[in-house]
Scaffold this active site. Structure first.
Site, PDB file in Angstrom:
ATOM      1  N   HIS A  54       0.862  -1.183   0.000  1.00  0.00           N
ATOM      2  CA  HIS A  54       0.000   0.000   0.000  1.00  0.00           C
ATOM      3  C   HIS A  54       0.901   1.237   0.000  1.00  0.00           C
ATOM      4  O   HIS A  54       1.568   1.516   0.996  1.00  0.00           O
ATOM      5  CB  HIS A  54      -0.911  -0.009   1.233  1.00  0.00           C
ATOM      6  CG  HIS A  54      -1.838  -1.172   1.271  1.00  0.00           C
ATOM      7  ND1 HIS A  54      -3.116  -1.130   0.763  1.00  0.00           N
ATOM      8  CD2 HIS A  54      -1.661  -2.437   1.744  1.00  0.00           C
ATOM      9  CE1 HIS A  54      -3.695  -2.304   0.925  1.00  0.00           C
ATOM     10  NE2 HIS A  54      -2.838  -3.119   1.523  1.00  0.00           N
ATOM     11  N   ASN A  86      -6.579   0.767  -3.102  1.00  0.00           N
ATOM     12  CA  ASN A  86      -7.526   1.359  -2.136  1.00  0.00           C
ATOM     13  C   ASN A  86      -7.034   2.722  -1.667  1.00  0.00           C
ATOM     14  O   ASN A  86      -6.771   2.957  -0.493  1.00  0.00           O
ATOM     15  CB  ASN A  86      -7.765   0.415  -0.952  1.00  0.00           C
ATOM     16  CG  ASN A  86      -6.495   0.082  -0.189  1.00  0.00           C
ATOM     17  OD1 ASN A  86      -5.422  -0.021  -0.773  1.00  0.00           O
ATOM     18  ND2 ASN A  86      -6.606  -0.090   1.119  1.00  0.00           N
ATOM     19  N   HIS A 171      -8.679 -10.323  -0.827  1.00  0.00           N
ATOM     20  CA  HIS A 171      -8.594 -10.301   0.631  1.00  0.00           C
ATOM     21  C   HIS A 171      -9.706 -11.223   1.122  1.00  0.00           C
ATOM     22  O   HIS A 171     -10.873 -10.844   1.127  1.00  0.00           O
ATOM     23  CB  HIS A 171      -8.789  -8.871   1.136  1.00  0.00           C
ATOM     24  CG  HIS A 171      -8.708  -8.734   2.617  1.00  0.00           C
ATOM     25  ND1 HIS A 171      -7.924  -7.782   3.230  1.00  0.00           N
ATOM     26  CD2 HIS A 171      -9.312  -9.401   3.639  1.00  0.00           C
ATOM     27  CE1 HIS A 171      -8.045  -7.869   4.537  1.00  0.00           C
ATOM     28  NE2 HIS A 171      -8.890  -8.848   4.809  1.00  0.00           N
ATOM     29  N   ASP A 297       2.339  -6.996   2.518  1.00  0.00           N
ATOM     30  CA  ASP A 297       1.157  -6.186   2.823  1.00  0.00           C
ATOM     31  C   ASP A 297       1.593  -4.904   3.529  1.00  0.00           C
ATOM     32  O   ASP A 297       0.975  -4.466   4.503  1.00  0.00           O
ATOM     33  CB  ASP A 297       0.160  -6.970   3.670  1.00  0.00           C
ATOM     34  CG  ASP A 297      -1.204  -6.273   3.778  1.00  0.00           C
ATOM     35  OD1 ASP A 297      -1.436  -5.300   3.034  1.00  0.00           O
ATOM     36  OD2 ASP A 297      -2.022  -6.694   4.620  1.00  0.00           O
ATOM     37  N   HIS A 301       0.614   3.732   8.158  1.00  0.00           N
ATOM     38  CA  HIS A 301      -0.332   4.688   8.731  1.00  0.00           C
ATOM     39  C   HIS A 301       0.465   5.723   9.509  1.00  0.00           C
ATOM     40  O   HIS A 301       1.661   5.539   9.773  1.00  0.00           O
ATOM     41  CB  HIS A 301      -1.320   3.990   9.664  1.00  0.00           C
ATOM     42  CG  HIS A 301      -2.213   3.008   8.990  1.00  0.00           C
ATOM     43  ND1 HIS A 301      -3.247   3.377   8.158  1.00  0.00           N
ATOM     44  CD2 HIS A 301      -2.211   1.645   8.995  1.00  0.00           C
ATOM     45  CE1 HIS A 301      -3.859   2.301   7.690  1.00  0.00           C
ATOM     46  NE2 HIS A 301      -3.252   1.235   8.184  1.00  0.00           N
TER      47      HIS A 301
END
EC number: 3.5.2.3
Length: 416
Positions: A54, A86, A171, A297, A301
């Site tokens: 991500h 996403n 997922h 993965d 954050h």
């Protein structure tokens, strides 16, 4: 022209040199020409391929962006990264795919291969314009970040992707069974009084998806398997000859639900950390070939987000820079160097149907030099990623990349 001297091939103690020209491997032990980099006795391998990261761009660049994420990947020895869609907005438009690729090409870091959303807005109802997304450069289709609750939509997506010779990755969690679970359902969650996410949430969804593959014959890749039961279901599907692949993440191998006794949301991931028995079983899957590849993965954050309580904090761990050292230090003896490298190079390529990486003359010059011996402390302050915190802070690991070459150009070189 670039020559890397004083390097070893895996399994050999002989020091050799490799010459790179115009983005390709020219050959081994040729007369030294052009720029010279001393490999300092490190081991040369094909650069790693990450199928599940991500990078948060567009729209969430306070967490990560292409520059920081691809720099982190290169520091971790990765030459190619498949980014998840996403983002905000979701990568469901060919123009976004093209823009991401163009921006990444100008950075001179790891190569970006964006995944595109399977459904519009990742809402799970209407398929995105898959053929146009493929033409724009999308590497795979996935609604990762969401679960595919509508089986009919996934079936149609598999049929469509199959006609395009593209992979769908999923997922695999049943949202209704997962409900509000924030950690593995079991004795630890009961003791802590926290809502649990049961093994059945993953296993039931994997089982459903295997039947859709059987019906369509299309390729499906199961992301971040976390349970022994789900791996057994994948193994059974492979035994039936279904075109199914799966990945396991190092955090599901090295951490367990016991870590949540700290109530620290740094350990909150989706799917959650499971039991030691699950971790041991997944490791056996790496050894016996049931698991096709490793993926991180990588999910950065902000620190403020991860300092919320477990019920409110987002899921995810960012550690693409640590993946190989973590695996080599913890499991190098069990897996062996060749198998570990295969899980991070050949395995991902086979999942995607890409040419297998090679160190032979004429192969693309995507390579990494690894220091397999020197122990270094994990210092998150030195991360290239914007997420400068990690569960493994302070651990001493071996196997750090010292040099990453992508398309014949230096993407990362360790300075200390």
């Amino acid at each position: 022209m670039l020559t890397i001297t004083n390097i070893k091939r895996a399994g050999s103690d002989a020091l050799e040199s490799i010459t790179i020209e115009e983005g390709l491997i020219k050959g081994w032990n040729l007369p030294v020409e052009g720029k010279v980099i001393d490999g300092q006795g490190g081991t040369l391998a094909p650069a790693f391929t990450e199928l599940h990261a991500h990078l948060r761009e567009p729209g969430q660049t306070e967490k990560e962006d292409l520059a920081s994420g691809l720099a982190a990947a290169a520091a971790g020895g990765y030459g190619t990264v498949v980014s998840m869609p996403n983002t905000r907005p979701v990568v469901d438009d060919p123009a976004i795919v093209r823009a991401l690729i163009e921006k990444a090409q100008g950075l001179g870091l790891a190569r970006l291969r964006p995944a595109a959303a399977l459904t519009k807005g990742q809402q799970g109802e209407q398929l995105a314009e898959l053929s146009y997304l493929k033409a724009a450069g999308a590497a795979m289709f996935t609604d990762d970040g969401q679960t595919n609750e509508n089986a009919r939509t996934l079936r149609l997506g598999l049929e469509y992707a199959g006609s395009l010779d593209m992979v769908i990755s999923v997922h695999a969690e049943d949202a209704s069974l997962r409900a509000g679970g924030v950690m593995n359902e079991g004795p630890v969650s009961e003791a802590l009084g926290l809502p649990g996410n049961p093994v059945a949430a993953e296993a039931a969804r994997v089982a459903r998806d295997m039947e859709l593959v059987a019906q369509t014959g299309a390729r499906l890749h199961v992301q971040h398997l976390s349970t022994a039961r789900a791996l057994d279901i994948v193994r059974e599907a492979k035994g039936r000859g279904l075109p199914v692949t799966c990945e396991v993440c190092p955090h599901h191998l090295t951490l367990t639900d016991e870590a949540l006794r700290s109530f620290d949301a740094i350990y909150k991931v989706a799917p959650p950390l499971r039991t030691q028995a699950d971790a041991d079983y997944l490791l056996q899957g790496l050894l016996d070939g049931s698991v096709d590849c490793l993926a991180t993965d990588h999910a950065p954050h902000t620190r403020a987000e991860k300092e919320r309580d477990l019920l409110e904090a987002p899921s995810g761990i960012a550690y693409i820079e640590l993946a190989f050292p973590l695996m080599w230090t913890r499991f190098g003896e069990q897996l062996g160097l060749d198998r570990l490298i295969d899980l991070m190079t050949v395995g991902p390529a086979r999942v995607m149907g890409w040419p297998e990486p090679s160190l032979e003359a004429g192969a693309p010059a995507d390579v990494v030099v690894l220091d397999l011996q020197t122990e270094r402390e994990v210092n998150p302050a030195q991360f290239k990623s914007k997420a400068k915190f990690t569960p493994w802070a302070g651990e001493r690991l071996r196997g750090w990349p010292t040099l990453t070459i992508v398309a014949g150009q230096v993407a990362y070189q360790r300075q200390d």
